[in-house]
Design a protein around this motif. Structure first.
Motif, PDB file in Angstrom:
ATOM      1  N   LYS A 152      33.326  35.060  32.202  1.00 57.66           N
ATOM      2  CA  LYS A 152      33.941  35.314  30.903  1.00 57.66           C
ATOM      3  C   LYS A 152      32.951  35.952  29.946  1.00 57.66           C
ATOM      4  O   LYS A 152      33.277  36.879  29.231  1.00 57.66           O
ATOM      5  N   TRP A 175      37.670  36.639  44.369  1.00 56.74           N
ATOM      6  CA  TRP A 175      37.194  38.023  44.492  1.00 56.74           C
ATOM      7  C   TRP A 175      35.804  38.204  43.922  1.00 56.74           C
ATOM      8  O   TRP A 175      35.246  39.277  43.966  1.00 56.74           O
ATOM      9  N   ASP A 180      30.097  38.617  39.563  1.00 57.40           N
ATOM     10  CA  ASP A 180      30.596  39.978  39.557  1.00 57.40           C
ATOM     11  C   ASP A 180      31.599  40.156  40.684  1.00 57.40           C
ATOM     12  O   ASP A 180      31.619  39.372  41.631  1.00 57.40           O
ATOM     13  N   PHE A 181      32.402  41.205  40.570  1.00 63.63           N
ATOM     14  CA  PHE A 181      33.379  41.431  41.620  1.00 63.63           C
ATOM     15  C   PHE A 181      32.676  41.797  42.920  1.00 63.63           C
ATOM     16  O   PHE A 181      31.755  42.605  42.930  1.00 63.63           O
ATOM     17  N   THR A 183      32.660  43.819  45.624  1.00 64.52           N
ATOM     18  CA  THR A 183      33.337  45.078  45.966  1.00 64.52           C
ATOM     19  C   THR A 183      33.652  45.172  47.455  1.00 64.52           C
ATOM     20  O   THR A 183      34.744  45.597  47.843  1.00 64.52           O
ATOM     21  N   ILE A 186      36.532  42.915  48.341  1.00 66.09           N
ATOM     22  CA  ILE A 186      37.793  43.423  47.808  1.00 66.09           C
ATOM     23  C   ILE A 186      38.281  44.587  48.649  1.00 66.09           C
ATOM     24  O   ILE A 186      39.464  44.698  48.978  1.00 66.09           O
ATOM     25  N   GLN A 281      46.627  39.642  41.134  1.00 63.30           N
ATOM     26  CA  GLN A 281      45.585  40.484  40.549  1.00 63.30           C
ATOM     27  C   GLN A 281      45.188  41.594  41.519  1.00 63.30           C
ATOM     28  O   GLN A 281      45.079  42.760  41.152  1.00 63.30           O
ATOM     29  N   LEU A 282      45.016  41.215  42.770  1.00 68.42           N
ATOM     30  CA  LEU A 282      44.613  42.196  43.776  1.00 68.42           C
ATOM     31  C   LEU A 282      45.695  43.250  43.968  1.00 68.42           C
ATOM     32  O   LEU A 282      45.408  44.451  44.002  1.00 68.42           O
ATOM     33  N   GLU A 284      48.073  44.158  41.918  1.00 68.00           N
ATOM     34  CA  GLU A 284      48.183  45.019  40.734  1.00 68.00           C
ATOM     35  C   GLU A 284      47.075  46.064  40.730  1.00 68.00           C
ATOM     36  O   GLU A 284      47.281  47.215  40.362  1.00 68.00           O
ATOM     37  N   MET A 285      45.891  45.605  41.166  1.00 67.80           N
ATOM     38  CA  MET A 285      44.777  46.550  41.226  1.00 67.80           C
ATOM     39  C   MET A 285      45.073  47.642  42.249  1.00 67.80           C
ATOM     40  O   MET A 285      44.756  48.815  42.022  1.00 67.80           O
ATOM     41  N   LEU A 288      47.221  50.212  40.729  1.00 69.92           N
ATOM     42  CA  LEU A 288      46.429  51.138  39.921  1.00 69.92           C
ATOM     43  C   LEU A 288      45.706  52.132  40.810  1.00 69.92           C
ATOM     44  O   LEU A 288      45.522  53.288  40.469  1.00 69.92           O
ATOM     45  N   ASP A 289      45.279  51.649  41.965  1.00 69.70           N
ATOM     46  CA  ASP A 289      44.551  52.490  42.905  1.00 69.70           C
ATOM     47  C   ASP A 289      45.452  53.535  43.555  1.00 69.70           C
ATOM     48  O   ASP A 289      44.976  54.450  44.203  1.00 69.70           O
ATOM     49  N   GLY A 290      46.761  53.338  43.410  1.00 65.99           N
ATOM     50  CA  GLY A 290      47.686  54.272  44.045  1.00 65.99           C
ATOM     51  C   GLY A 290      47.920  53.979  45.513  1.00 65.99           C
ATOM     52  O   GLY A 290      48.417  54.825  46.237  1.00 65.99           O
TER      53      GLY A 290
END
Lengths: 354, 680
Positions: A152, A175, A180-181, A183, A186, A281-282, A284-285, A288-290
């Motif tokens: 946060k 994740w 940190d994420f 990567t 993910i 969340q994943l 939705e991401m 966004l990534d298409g």
């Protein structure tokens, strides 16, 4: 007081180990409690039921002694006192702490998995910054506490006990790793999920799936070349080796719950369980990534493109659309359409030398 | 001021270049004065230029004839001239229009259309004379084609070559202010210069290229006057061509003043409104007058011959309410005196259809795109424009507008599509084989996903075809862009198209395309995240994109510099320290749209400048190749090197112009399909 207490119990303990019969009642109580499952919380009733102390007074004394030796931790539940065991090695470490360290340890212990920010810790304990830094360092080196970067508040260092898993509030969901994420994780998971969704919502059709032309030709035998079937526009390849993906006819669109279930059943994330929120969340991401597209409120499907080559638009396909000096380009001057090297490259013509 | 009439310096530059390219230097010089100085009187134009009054008048007449310039009404004491940016920009579309018409109405109509485009507005009789020259006018000079500098060669000052033919000043000029009267003969000759048609009818696509072949046009020649009239009538009925009235020459500002005055007189007894309620009422009345006037322009005039085409379905419903306006089209007894011009709004509608079909082809494949094309073209004749420029403002109480029902002419059924669809289209392609089996009820799908009983799409019954088409339409409906929306069960399934929403998505997807070409997938992801979530600070951005902040910062920075993303700093403490401030990032579609539009205009200017530069380089060679003895004998008179250079120049020009037209497609998407978007 701790300095006095600290050196004493050590020989005593060795004594207890070497001479089984002269075991102190306090140790007996400890051993008895240690037989229960780890992390059990004992109430006064449980302890007296163990029938080591003769009277209530004696039990209180024993417990006092164990607490002094850090073998037990006094807690309260709904106003009622209760106790929890500490391992002997932990107790040992605790006994060697300085009072400041113990104070800090106490506060860190209180917040449990939520963790406490170093500044808040200082505010609560009223120690100087130097002491705080020194003590926290030594506590960390003794492997009693750990520090975690908060998700946060990325610039806050949160402290919590070593053996605890940081809560999701500070460490993030499945994740995230070390604040940190993650990567790589993910990427791997989203790849698997994309494949899963594709299998659910699309179907691979070979080029010859509907071979009516062939069949017609066979049925009617060889024909003259003039009578050959009329040319069909948009005739796709009917080669059985090529295949293309099309959307399934009335498929069951996956949603975050079903994908989460699938991931958990597969055990792709070793040891971790993905909750529905995390999966949403994943997904939705990935939208966004298409890679996925949302069909209705909650369900997803694979994005298909019929044409492989990426077409942008008229502007960016021309040199101007990607020009690094577009904003500097004028009607005349050093940078203009006449002197443009990018146009020269694109058209393979000579531009004017500046 | 009208949204469409807002100009930017770069658009002024672009339009000046276009005018110069198409109508030559004189027109361009007059135009550029208006572009730079804004609304001007004739005297002011003269002051601002080095041209003499005669030249300016000739220039203005060309511009007026082509509807590139507005002028204030004839009744006022001074006439003001002002540029019509929409129409000026539309010059770049000349070739496209002919193509669009050809696809829909065939080659002959395309021929008529490109003549109309080249001539500006035209009296029907003159158009007729152009196709079927009357005996008397036929012995005109043979080089008459040159008179119509339109569509021909640049660098020919049109005015000087006007060799006035014997034609009288006629109804054509009813839009030209009286002070330009002395230029009228020239204008008339512009319109119907005898055999000029042959020279200009090739304007499609190659407005920049002198075309000199009129040999191969015999095939699609218009055979008779009746045929010509029929074509014109059909174009008018479908809304592609409209009649010219004087009110079309009013600039949006003038029109607003006039109609507001009228509204005040009607609604408020001639008293300038003061209270909010009165103002609102007058505003509404003004808007409705504007709509009414515009709809009147599309009224299909009565043709004397009883040739009402069967598929006439009334291009506009509001037409019936008209009648109260004394400045509306005066009813003409014979269509010969009608003055007509191309309706630019319809062009945008057709371009939208093409774009949508292209988009579907990319997303869902060519067969589905073919079906969508059929659907959209069926709707097209009932859609006069892409968006309502003067929508009824929402009622003050915030109540939803009463009109929730959809006009039945904007609906299309699967059965109608199946009937109308080209039989050669393999409609089974692009669907799940299981769906086909489900429809035909023959055989099954084997383990290789191959049909055991192949289905020949041309042998399906109409019912089966309808079902198959319906499957495709369902694909269209399910797509996140929602190309169609279900309406009812009539005709198996009845659909309508929510163009407004789709147009927004198209704008968005063009912005994303641009960013994706410049910044790759990451930039697009950022834009989408911001669009979905609104204003975000760094942590929220990371959460939405599931990425470390470090990877995102660079992209945010780049996109901010490019103007696609905005940033904002909100101080949390009084001292406004950066450390204690919230740093938000957001994306505004309207801003991104305007920025991209502006950049595209600039890119188009650069292309035109580059074309000019490339031409300049080969100018000596071009003038040699254009010599009358060389044309047709290039092999003989030009060396190998020269031929190669000529070929290279043609390639370069073609490439640049193609790119120009593609950029125009982008402009259409960004500008013409949707009105201004409300910011987030």
């Amino acid at each position: 007081m701790a300095s006095l207490a600290a050196p004493l119990p050590v020989p005593k303990e060795e004594e207890a180990l070497s001479m089984q019969d002269v075991i102190s009642p306090a140790d007996a109580l400890y051993d008895k409690c240690a037989q229960k499952a780890q992390g059990t919380v004992f109430f006064q009733r449980d302890l007296s039921n163990m029938q080591i102390a003769e009277t209530m007074g004696e039990l209180t004394m024993l417990l006092q002694e164990l607490c002094d030796r850090h073998l037990m931790k006094l807690m309260t539940l709904e106003g009622e006192p209760c106790w929890k065991l500490r391992s002997r090695s932990d107790a040992d470490k605790l006994r060697r702490l300085t009072p400041d360290e113990r104070l800090l340890y106490h506060h860190i212990d209180q917040v449990q998995a939520e963790g406490i920010w170093s500044k808040a810790l200082r505010a609560r304990t009223n120690v100087t910054q130097q002491v705080l830094t020194k003590c926290l360092k030594s506590l960390e080196s003794k492997e009693l506490v750990q520090s975690v970067m908060s998700v946060k508040f990325p610039n806050r260092k949160m402290y919590l006990l070593k053996h605890l898993q940081p809560s999701e509030d500070i460490a993030g969901g499945p994740w995230q790793a070390e604040g940190d994420f993650d990567t790589a994780l993910i990427q791997a998971i989203s790849g698997a999920v994309a494949q899963y969704v594709e299998n659910e919502t699309c179907i691979k059709v070979p080029g010859n799936w509907n071979d009516y032309a062939q069949k017609k030709a066979n049925a009617q035998g060889m024909r003259d070349i003039e009578e050959a079937p009329a040319v069909k526009p948009h005739q796709p390849s009917s080669d059985p080796n090529t295949s293309k993906l099309v959307h399934k006819n009335s498929p069951q669109y996956p949603n975050s719950a079903s994908v989460a279930e699938w991931v958990n059943a597969k055990g792709v994330l070793r040891g971790k369980i993905v909750r529905e929120d995390d999966m949403e969340q994943l997904l939705e991401m990935m939208v966004l990534d298409g890679r996925l597209e949302k069909i209705s409120g909650t369900s997803y499907r694979t994005v298909l493109t019929a044409i492989d080559t990426k077409i942008y638009n008229g502007f960016v396909d021309a040199p101007c659309g990607n020009c690094p000096v577009f904003d500097l380009c004028g009607d005349e001057g050093e940078i203009s359409a006449r002197t443009c090297v990018y146009y020269g490259e694109w058209l393979q013509t000579q531009s004017e030398e500046v | 001021m009208s949204y469409n009439q807002r100009e930017t310096p770069i658009l002024a530059e672009l339009c000046t270049l276009l005018v110069e390219d198409v109508y030559g230097e004189l027109a361009a010089r007059v135009y550029s004065i208006l572009a730079r100085h804004g609304r001007q009187t004739l005297a002011a134009v003269a002051r601002a230029s080095y041209l003499n009054g005669r030249q300016i008048k000739y220039g203005l007449v060309i511009l007026l004839q082509q509807h590139l310039v507005f002028h204030s009404g004839n009744d006022a004491s001074v006439t003001y001239y002002e540029i019509d940016w929409q129409n000026s920009y539309a010059l770049v579309r000349l070739g496209k229009v002919a193509k669009l018409v050809e696809d829909r109405f065939g080659k002959k109509a395309a021929n008529v259309m490109s003549n109309l485009l080249a001539l500006g507005h035209t009296r029907i009789a003159d158009l007729k004379d152009a196709y079927f020259p009357p005996e008397t006018a036929s012995d005109d000079e043979s080089d008459d084609g040159v008179v119509n500098g339109a569509g021909l060669k640049r660098k020919r000052t049109n005015g000087t070559q006007a060799n006035g033919t014997a034609t009288k000043t006629n109804g054509v000029v009813n839009g030209v202010p009286s002070e330009l009267d002395d230029a009228k003969p020239h204008l008339a000759s512009l319109v119907n210069g005898g055999g000029a048609v042959n020279g200009i009818h090739k304007t499609n696509g190659t407005t920049h290229e002198p075309v000199a072949d009129d040999a191969e046009q015999d095939d699609d020649d218009i055979g008779s006057v009746d045929e010509l009239y029929e074509i014109i009538q059909r174009l008018i009925q479908r809304g592609w061509v409209r009649t010219v009235t004087e009110s079309q020459y009013l600039s949006p500002g003038d029109m607003h003043d006039m109609l507001q005055q009228e509204a005040i007189e009607q609604e408020n007894a001639g008293v300038t409104p003061t209270g909010t309620k009165d103002k609102d009422r007058v505003h509404r009345a003004t808007l409705s007058l504007k709509r009414q006037m515009r709809d009147d322009w599309l009224t299909v005039p009565k043709f004397s011959q009883k040739r009402q085409a069967e598929d006439y379905s009334g291009s506009n419903k509001r037409v019936k309410i008209s009648g109260a306006n004394n400045w509306a089209t005066p009813s003409v007894s014979s269509e010969d005196n009608l003055v007509i011009r191309v309706n630019p709004e319809k062009i945008a509608v057709a371009m939208r259809t093409e774009h949508l079909v292209q988009l579907v082809e990319q997303r869902l494949g060519s067969v589905t795109a073919g079906i969508y094309q059929t659907m959209l073209r069926m709707l097209e004749s009932n859609i006069p424009r892409c968006y309502e420029e003067w929508p009824e403002p929402p009622l003050p109480g915030g109540e939803p507008p009463l009109e929730n029902t959809i006009d039945h002419r904007l609906l299309v059924t699967a059965r109608d599509v199946a009937k109308k669809l080209n039989r050669d289209l393999d409609i089974c392609e692009g669907l799940d084989p299981h769906a086909i089996v489900h429809i035909t009820k023959k055989g099954h799908v084997d383990k290789y996903t191959v049909l055991t009983h192949p289905t020949d799409p041309s042998r399906l019954s109409l019912d089966e075809r309808t079902l198959v088409v319906d499957k495709h339409i369902q694909l269209l409906a399910e797509d996140p862009i929602h190309f169609v929306t279900w309406h009812s069960r009539a005709g198996h399934s009845q659909w309508h198209v929510e163009f407004e929403e789709i147009a927004k998505q198209m704008i968005q997807s063009e912005v994303e395309n641009t960013i994706s070409a410049r910044k790759g997938a990451l930039g697009v992801k950022l834009i989408r995240a911001l669009r979905k979530k609104g204003k975000l600070d760094e942590r929220a951005t990371c959460n939405a994109m599931m990425m470390p902040a470090n990877d995102i910062r660079g992209i945010i920075n780049d996109l901010t510099v490019q103007g696609f993303v905005q940033t904002q700093e909100i101080p949390k403490v009084e001292r406004r320290e950066a450390k204690h401030s919230l740093h938000l990032v957001w994306y505004d579609r309207q801003r991104a749209r305007e920025k991209l539009l502006h950049d595209t205009y600039k890119g188009m200017v650069r292309i035109l400048q580059r074309v000019a530069f490339e031409r300049e380089k080969v100018q000596p060679l071009l003038s040699k190749a254009e010599r009358s003895d060389v044309i047709g004998n290039e092999e003989k008179w030009l060396s190998k090197g020269e031929l190669d250079a000529l070929k290279k120049w043609k390639e370069v020009q073609e490439k640049l112009l193609l790119q120009l037209f593609r950029e125009d497609d982008l402009v259409a998407t960004l500008r013409d399909f949707h009105g201004p978007l409300v910011s987030v």
